[in-house]
Design an enzyme around this catalytic site. Sequence first.
Site, mmCIF file in Angstrom:
data_model
loop_
_atom_site.group_PDB
_atom_site.id
_atom_site.type_symbol
_atom_site.label_atom_id
_atom_site.label_comp_id
_atom_site.label_asym_id
_atom_site.label_seq_id
_atom_site.Cartn_x
_atom_site.Cartn_y
_atom_site.Cartn_z
ATOM 1 N N CYS A 17 52.776 44.791 24.286
ATOM 2 C CA CYS A 17 52.187 45.844 23.609
ATOM 3 C C CYS A 17 52.619 47.159 23.850
ATOM 4 O O CYS A 17 51.994 48.145 23.161
ATOM 5 C CB CYS A 17 50.427 45.840 23.871
ATOM 6 S SG CYS A 17 50.117 46.597 25.441
ATOM 7 N N CYS A 20 52.930 49.067 28.955
ATOM 8 C CA CYS A 20 53.636 49.402 30.284
ATOM 9 C C CYS A 20 54.493 50.468 30.212
ATOM 10 O O CYS A 20 54.713 51.344 30.981
ATOM 11 C CB CYS A 20 54.152 48.167 30.728
ATOM 12 S SG CYS A 20 53.075 46.497 30.885
ATOM 13 N N CYS A 120 51.377 40.605 31.931
ATOM 14 C CA CYS A 120 52.050 39.921 30.761
ATOM 15 C C CYS A 120 53.274 39.042 31.737
ATOM 16 O O CYS A 120 53.553 37.909 31.493
ATOM 17 C CB CYS A 120 52.473 40.154 29.678
ATOM 18 S SG CYS A 120 50.695 40.789 28.754
ATOM 19 N N CYS A 158 47.206 45.585 33.723
ATOM 20 C CA CYS A 158 47.168 45.664 32.199
ATOM 21 C C CYS A 158 46.811 47.308 31.655
ATOM 22 O O CYS A 158 45.685 47.202 31.433
ATOM 23 C CB CYS A 158 46.357 44.648 31.820
ATOM 24 S SG CYS A 158 46.507 44.246 30.043
ATOM 25 N N HIS A 198 37.391 46.733 46.224
ATOM 26 C CA HIS A 198 36.328 46.828 46.659
ATOM 27 C C HIS A 198 36.153 47.602 48.012
ATOM 28 O O HIS A 198 35.012 48.149 48.668
ATOM 29 C CB HIS A 198 35.593 45.359 46.926
ATOM 30 C CG HIS A 198 34.188 45.143 47.250
ATOM 31 N ND1 HIS A 198 33.040 45.610 46.518
ATOM 32 C CD2 HIS A 198 33.773 44.402 48.267
ATOM 33 C CE1 HIS A 198 31.964 45.255 47.235
ATOM 34 N NE2 HIS A 198 32.413 44.642 48.367
ATOM 35 N N CYS A 201 36.436 51.371 47.375
ATOM 36 C CA CYS A 201 35.458 51.910 46.111
ATOM 37 C C CYS A 201 34.526 52.736 46.553
ATOM 38 O O CYS A 201 33.790 53.001 47.543
ATOM 39 C CB CYS A 201 34.974 50.755 45.429
ATOM 40 S SG CYS A 201 34.024 51.236 43.952
ATOM 41 N N CYS A 221 26.459 50.584 42.296
ATOM 42 C CA CYS A 221 27.549 49.744 42.085
ATOM 43 C C CYS A 221 27.362 48.910 40.975
ATOM 44 O O CYS A 221 26.422 48.639 40.507
ATOM 45 C CB CYS A 221 27.578 48.910 43.427
ATOM 46 S SG CYS A 221 28.408 47.448 43.339
ATOM 47 N N CYS A 227 31.282 43.573 37.844
ATOM 48 C CA CYS A 227 32.874 43.965 38.574
ATOM 49 C C CYS A 227 33.345 43.036 39.293
ATOM 50 O O CYS A 227 32.960 42.275 40.146
ATOM 51 C CB CYS A 227 32.231 45.244 39.410
ATOM 52 S SG CYS A 227 33.703 46.080 40.167
ATOM 53 N N CYS A 236 43.782 51.322 42.697
ATOM 54 C CA CYS A 236 43.155 52.166 41.693
ATOM 55 C C CYS A 236 42.240 53.293 42.321
ATOM 56 O O CYS A 236 42.178 54.447 41.871
ATOM 57 C CB CYS A 236 42.412 51.555 40.710
ATOM 58 S SG CYS A 236 43.343 50.524 39.547
ATOM 59 N N CYS A 248 38.759 53.241 36.010
ATOM 60 C CA CYS A 248 37.681 52.384 35.415
ATOM 61 C C CYS A 248 36.153 52.493 36.213
ATOM 62 O O CYS A 248 35.417 52.791 35.321
ATOM 63 C CB CYS A 248 38.110 50.972 35.501
ATOM 64 S SG CYS A 248 39.984 50.675 34.786
ATOM 65 N N CYS A 255 35.644 46.812 37.001
ATOM 66 C CA CYS A 255 36.908 46.402 37.142
ATOM 67 C C CYS A 255 36.903 45.055 36.512
ATOM 68 O O CYS A 255 35.863 44.317 36.716
ATOM 69 C CB CYS A 255 37.278 46.427 38.705
ATOM 70 S SG CYS A 255 39.074 45.541 38.724
ATOM 71 N N CYS A 258 42.386 43.485 36.404
ATOM 72 C CA CYS A 258 43.539 43.442 35.442
ATOM 73 C C CYS A 258 44.982 43.068 36.329
ATOM 74 O O CYS A 258 45.945 42.936 35.461
ATOM 75 C CB CYS A 258 43.529 44.620 34.418
ATOM 76 S SG CYS A 258 44.224 45.902 35.301
HETATM 77 S S1 SF4 Z 1 31.812 49.166 41.923
HETATM 78 FE FE1 SF4 Z 1 33.003 47.233 41.979
HETATM 79 S S2 SF4 Z 1 34.552 47.581 43.652
HETATM 80 FE FE2 SF4 Z 1 32.932 49.027 43.720
HETATM 81 S S3 SF4 Z 1 31.663 48.484 45.528
HETATM 82 FE FE3 SF4 Z 1 30.878 47.889 43.678
HETATM 83 S S4 SF4 Z 1 31.518 45.776 43.311
HETATM 84 FE FE4 SF4 Z 1 32.724 46.990 44.864
HETATM 85 S S1 SF4 Z 2 40.606 46.743 35.643
HETATM 86 FE FE1 SF4 Z 2 40.490 46.854 37.861
HETATM 87 S S2 SF4 Z 2 42.577 46.763 38.571
HETATM 88 FE FE2 SF4 Z 2 42.652 47.056 36.281
HETATM 89 S S3 SF4 Z 2 42.966 49.306 36.186
HETATM 90 FE FE3 SF4 Z 2 40.595 48.950 36.181
HETATM 91 S S4 SF4 Z 2 39.946 49.253 38.306
HETATM 92 FE FE4 SF4 Z 2 42.376 49.005 38.304
#
Ligand code: SF4
Ligand code: SF4
Lengths: 287, 469
Positions: A17, A20, A120, A158, A198, A201, A221, A227, A236, A248, A255, A258
């Site tokens: 797409c 990237c 991809c 992605c 995780h 995070c 959370c 998630c 990230c 994200c 999340c 991706c």
């Molecule tokens: S938001 Fe997602 S990555 Fe962050 S603590 Fe909660 S489950 Fe874990």
């Molecule tokens: S979906 Fe998850 S791995 Fe992908 S950019 Fe968002 S936080 Fe990062």
Amino acid sequence: MATEKGQKVVWFQAAGCTGCSISLMNSSYPDLVNLLLDELVPGKGITLLFHATLMGPTGRPALELLDRVPREAAGQYVLVVEGALPTGHENFGRVGEVPMAARAAELARKAIAVVAMGSCASYGGIPAGAPNPAGCIGMGELLRQEGIGVPVINVPGCPPHPRWFVETLVTVLARGLPAPEELDDAGRLRNVYSGLIHEHCPRRPDFDVARFAPYFGEQGCLYELGCRGPFTNAACPEHAWNGGVNWCIRAGHPCIGCTEPDFPDRFSPFFRKLSLEEELMTYRRQG
Amino acid sequence: MSRLVIDPITRIEGHLKVEIQVEDGAITEARCTGALYRGLEEILRGRHPLDAQRITTRICGVCPLAHSTAASLCLDDALGLSPPRGGQLLRNLIYGANYLHNHVLHFYHLALPDYLPAGALPGALSPGTDEDRRFSQQEANRLAGHYLEALAVRRKAQELVALFGGKMPHDMAIVPGGVTYRPTLGEVAAFRFRLKEIMGFIETSYIPDLLLLAERYHDYFGLGQVGKLLAYGCFPLEGERLFPAGVVLGGELVPFDPGEIREGFAHSWYSGDGPQPPWAEEAPPAPDKAGGYSWIKAPRYRGEPCEVGPAARAAVGLRAGTPEFRELAQDILREADVPPDALSSAMGRHLARGMETLFIARAMESWLSQLDLSAPVATEYRIPQEGRGQGLAEAPRGAVGHWIEIKGRVIAHYQVIAPTTWNASPRDEAGKPGPIEQALAGTPVSGDGVLEAGRIVRSFDPCLACAIQ
Ligand code: SF4
Ligand code: SF4
């Protein structure tokens, strides 16, 4: 592209797409101009030979460049592939009237290495989602099927954060091809994809005391909203996105995993909390 | 007579092949081939309706917001949600930022090299030809400098998307019912100052550069015309829309009725009977189909191929838009010394893109000042057993529509008709060529026609990942 010492790079787009490429254009320090014109590690930069979104020539002169590369620069270039490779029918994707998968294999055969940019090119990604209508596969799988032994380094996402590509690129420029143990079992550089979301995070303290956001836009959370951070390897939380302004989970969105093989199917439906059984299975698959 | 294949058309999104016939110094006929099929609509079938939000965003990395916006409107409709005002403002701000990135990228990095001399840009970026170059050396150097500067400007515009939308490409924060994120006051300030810098570039570089291009290549207002224009409208805020919907046929504005859209595939690689309305469309891929020459389908409005995009938005906006838009558009048309009906042309599209970039940036300043950070940004959703939804918006490159049918709480059918589906469509059941095919036919050429064809095709800012999905 100015430096004689530039590592030749061919950027080939297939079933993707352009996200990237756009993501890489968001890189800062080095920015795109640095990437194209400057030394990235002492004495070494890149010389971009082909990139369909950015290059000046169009039509036949562009195609001739692509056709000549495997003949005239065999063993001298790194092939970056963006997008999956359709294998279901040769008419599903063509560049210069030749099926994309055949072109990608031809270019890969004579390359030093292949960098699969994005989920991809790494694993098939979104277009390989069930029922995978165009028979899309990633570069690693294509090369296995074609019996081509050129090494593949995956930079999934992605799209991927530009930093992950830059880290991978400068690692290869500075130290040459990675040893097998430097790649994880999903073909990514371990030092770039170095841990689960995780684990780093900022909402983890909420998770630990089971303070879950009941709805989009709420504190807590995001686990209950679906998630996939506990199962996703990506930096990230450390890098954040777009100059570090956001990402994200910070923006209240779970999340969706991706950067992982089998994205999207392993994580779809995205907004449903995983069942205990799925969780256990996922942990097992993580090894 | 000579037949020429231009493949790949570079400096666009995705895989497009254009075939032209040249006879006595003019293009007599053209065919557009969309060369990649992924089948994202098929992939959506049977999934949870909200997955469409994240998967359709990934149709396109250049304009993911076109799809996250259309998908959210489509799902809002199917789920019976009306996002709170705060959610609408944030959606518009995120989407507006995507326009700023897209139009700056398109003008400087995708289109301008067609007019710059061979040496102006380094290495592979150089167009490698000096055919029909009309800028002085000094002007070319200045424009090349702006090309590099514009790389940072568009990156900043992506930061705007991320500030409120999570990340870019493939924004995350837009969801059915609103958005997932209420920014902090500090982030609103960070947004405002970036927007100010981008606005400065638009006013002092983009618009003057555009007017210079329009002056030097004034003849391109007479090339690549289509004439039938369609806009779905977008940027809704409490029932009002910044860009109105409408159809301009024969210079007259007529109201837009989405029920008049049909998609055909007489010359597209799909089987099934066409033309069909988007909600009920059944068209499995048929890669070996005789007579097919493209993966792009042929959407038609009352049987007519219509151009969509900035020229259509401007044409509708000049007739039914806000007083601010009309004033701005008239000023820019006057400066470029062209009448409104020159908008649907190779140069007119660039002009329309420039004027709306400025207009949207100004609207964003106003939306930003209306944000109330204590107000809710989303409403809760519940997936119905059955439902139907339609989401119509404007991508940077034109009208975009999503249609969903939900059965048994999963997606039974999802249909996307994107701007380049309209613009780069092939011939239809009646043999009518698509808008780009029409725009190319009749163009006088100086050499083999690649130069003129490239300039005309790029003026539409084609996006093939969107056109076919
Ligand atoms: S938001 Fe997602 S990555 Fe962050 S603590 Fe909660 S489950 Fe874990
Ligand atoms: S979906 Fe998850 S791995 Fe992908 S950019 Fe968002 S936080 Fe990062």
